[in-house]
Every structure is written in structure tokens, then in C-alpha cells.
Scaffold this motif. Structure first.
Motif, short mmCIF file in Angstrom:
data_model
loop_
_atom_site.label_atom_id
_atom_site.label_comp_id
_atom_site.label_asym_id
_atom_site.label_seq_id
_atom_site.Cartn_x
_atom_site.Cartn_y
_atom_site.Cartn_z
N ILE A 29 76.18 -25.83 21.93
CA ILE A 29 75.50 -26.08 23.20
C ILE A 29 75.47 -24.80 24.02
N GLY A 30 76.58 -24.07 24.02
CA GLY A 30 76.63 -22.79 24.73
C GLY A 30 75.60 -21.81 24.21
N GLU A 31 75.39 -21.81 22.89
CA GLU A 31 74.37 -20.92 22.30
C GLU A 31 72.98 -21.28 22.81
N VAL A 32 72.70 -22.56 22.87
CA VAL A 32 71.39 -23.01 23.37
C VAL A 32 71.22 -22.60 24.83
N LEU A 33 72.27 -22.81 25.62
CA LEU A 33 72.19 -22.48 27.04
C LEU A 33 72.05 -20.98 27.26
N SER A 34 72.62 -20.18 26.37
CA SER A 34 72.54 -18.73 26.55
C SER A 34 71.11 -18.22 26.37
N GLU A 75 93.15 -30.65 25.29
CA GLU A 75 93.11 -29.72 26.42
C GLU A 75 92.16 -28.56 26.14
N GLN A 76 92.17 -28.09 24.89
CA GLN A 76 91.27 -27.00 24.50
C GLN A 76 89.81 -27.45 24.62
N VAL A 77 89.54 -28.67 24.22
CA VAL A 77 88.18 -29.22 24.31
C VAL A 77 87.77 -29.36 25.77
N VAL A 78 88.67 -29.90 26.58
CA VAL A 78 88.37 -30.09 28.01
C VAL A 78 88.15 -28.75 28.68
N ARG A 79 88.96 -27.75 28.35
CA ARG A 79 88.82 -26.42 28.95
C ARG A 79 87.47 -25.81 28.59
N LYS A 80 87.07 -25.92 27.32
CA LYS A 80 85.77 -25.38 26.88
C LYS A 80 84.64 -26.14 27.57
N ALA A 81 84.76 -27.46 27.64
CA ALA A 81 83.72 -28.28 28.29
C ALA A 81 83.59 -27.92 29.76
N LYS A 82 84.73 -27.76 30.44
CA LYS A 82 84.69 -27.41 31.86
C LYS A 82 84.01 -26.07 32.07
N SER A 83 84.28 -25.12 31.18
CA SER A 83 83.64 -23.82 31.27
C SER A 83 82.12 -23.95 31.17
N LEU A 84 81.65 -24.76 30.23
CA LEU A 84 80.21 -24.96 30.07
C LEU A 84 79.60 -25.70 31.26
N VAL A 85 80.29 -26.73 31.74
CA VAL A 85 79.78 -27.49 32.89
C VAL A 85 79.70 -26.58 34.12
N ASP A 86 80.70 -25.73 34.30
CA ASP A 86 80.66 -24.77 35.42
C ASP A 86 79.46 -23.83 35.27
N ALA A 87 79.20 -23.38 34.05
CA ALA A 87 78.05 -22.49 33.82
C ALA A 87 76.74 -23.22 34.09
N ILE A 88 76.67 -24.50 33.74
CA ILE A 88 75.48 -25.30 34.01
C ILE A 88 75.26 -25.42 35.52
N GLU A 89 76.32 -25.70 36.25
CA GLU A 89 76.20 -25.80 37.71
C GLU A 89 75.75 -24.48 38.32
N HIS A 90 76.28 -23.39 37.80
CA HIS A 90 75.88 -22.06 38.29
C HIS A 90 74.39 -21.83 38.00
N ALA A 91 73.95 -22.19 36.80
CA ALA A 91 72.53 -22.02 36.44
C ALA A 91 71.65 -22.89 37.33
N ARG A 92 72.07 -24.11 37.60
CA ARG A 92 71.29 -24.98 38.49
C ARG A 92 71.16 -24.35 39.88
N ASP A 93 72.27 -23.80 40.37
CA ASP A 93 72.23 -23.12 41.67
C ASP A 93 71.28 -21.94 41.65
N GLU A 94 71.32 -21.16 40.59
CA GLU A 94 70.43 -20.00 40.47
C GLU A 94 68.97 -20.45 40.44
N ILE A 95 68.69 -21.51 39.70
CA ILE A 95 67.32 -22.01 39.63
C ILE A 95 66.88 -22.51 41.00
N SER A 96 67.76 -23.20 41.68
CA SER A 96 67.43 -23.69 43.02
C SER A 96 67.17 -22.53 43.97
N ASN A 97 68.01 -21.51 43.93
CA ASN A 97 67.82 -20.33 44.79
C ASN A 97 66.55 -19.59 44.41
N TYR A 98 66.27 -19.52 43.11
CA TYR A 98 65.06 -18.86 42.63
C TYR A 98 63.83 -19.60 43.14
#
Length: 106
Positions: A29-34, A75-98
Motif C-alpha cells: 500500500i505504501g508503494e502505491v501511495l508513493s 505492535e509492529q503491524v500497528v506501528r507500520k499502519a499508523k505510519s501509513l495513516v499519518d502519511a495519508i492524513e498529511h497527503a489529504r492536508d496537502e491536497i486540501s491546501n493545494y
């Protein structure tokens, strides 16, 4: 874009543990998002497509976490998922600002 998703399950088959399977899927999923590039958003359709991709990725991440919530090393799965969800939120914010910046220029 769908070809990237179709390879996820094939690669996850080779994982040794459920947590490795989940991490491999999350990495896919991270590869797709990148591949998302905000600078390529020029139309409302482009923006809708980008937001749809982010929303779909978010739902997939939540499904993976749910599926593997009882696996050892979750915990490793949750940590990786949280990292991706945070990146998604950041991307949404960037798109909104854009989008808001483009409206101001119009």
C-alpha cells in the motif's frame, strides 16, 4: 494502479508469519501511495482520484490491522499502519491546501 494491488497477495504468500504478511501488504500500500504526486493534480477529477486513492488505502490499512489484530508481533503491524495513516492524513492536508491555493489564484 490496480496492477500494484494485485501483486500484494502474491508477495504476502511467501511471508513466514502473519505479522510479516501484514507488513508486506502494508508495504505494498505504501508503494502505491508513493506514486501519488500532488503536482500532477490539475483538474477536479485529478483531485477526486487522488482523494479516492487515499480513502481506499486508508480502508485497506484498517482491514489489514483488523485481520491481524490477534497475531504475534501485532505492535509492529500497528506501528507500520499508523505510519501509513499519518502519511495519508498529511497527503489529504496537502491536497486540501493545494486546492485552496488554486482557488485563491482563480
Amino acid at each position: 494502479m490496480f496492477n500494484a494491488f494485485s501483486s500484494l497477495d502474491y508477495r504476502s504468500i511467501r511471508a513466514n508469519t502473519p505479522a510479516e504478511t501484514a507488513i508486506k501488504r502494508l508495504n505494498g500500500i505504501g508503494e502505491v501511495l508513493s506514486d501519488l504526486d500532488i503536482s500532477t493534480i490539475h483538474t477536479q477529477d485529478d483531485m477526486t482520484r487522488a482523494l479516492w486513492t487515499l480513502e481506499t488505502a486508508d480502508k485497506c490499512i484498517r482491514m489489514i490491522v483488523s485481520e491481524f489484530r490477534t497475531a504475534p508481533a501485532k505492535e509492529q503491524v500497528v506501528r507500520k499502519a499508523k505510519s501509513l495513516v499519518d502519511a495519508i492524513e498529511h497527503a489529504r492536508d496537502e491536497i486540501s491546501n493545494y486546492r485552496d491555493g488554486r482557488r485563491a489564484l482563480s
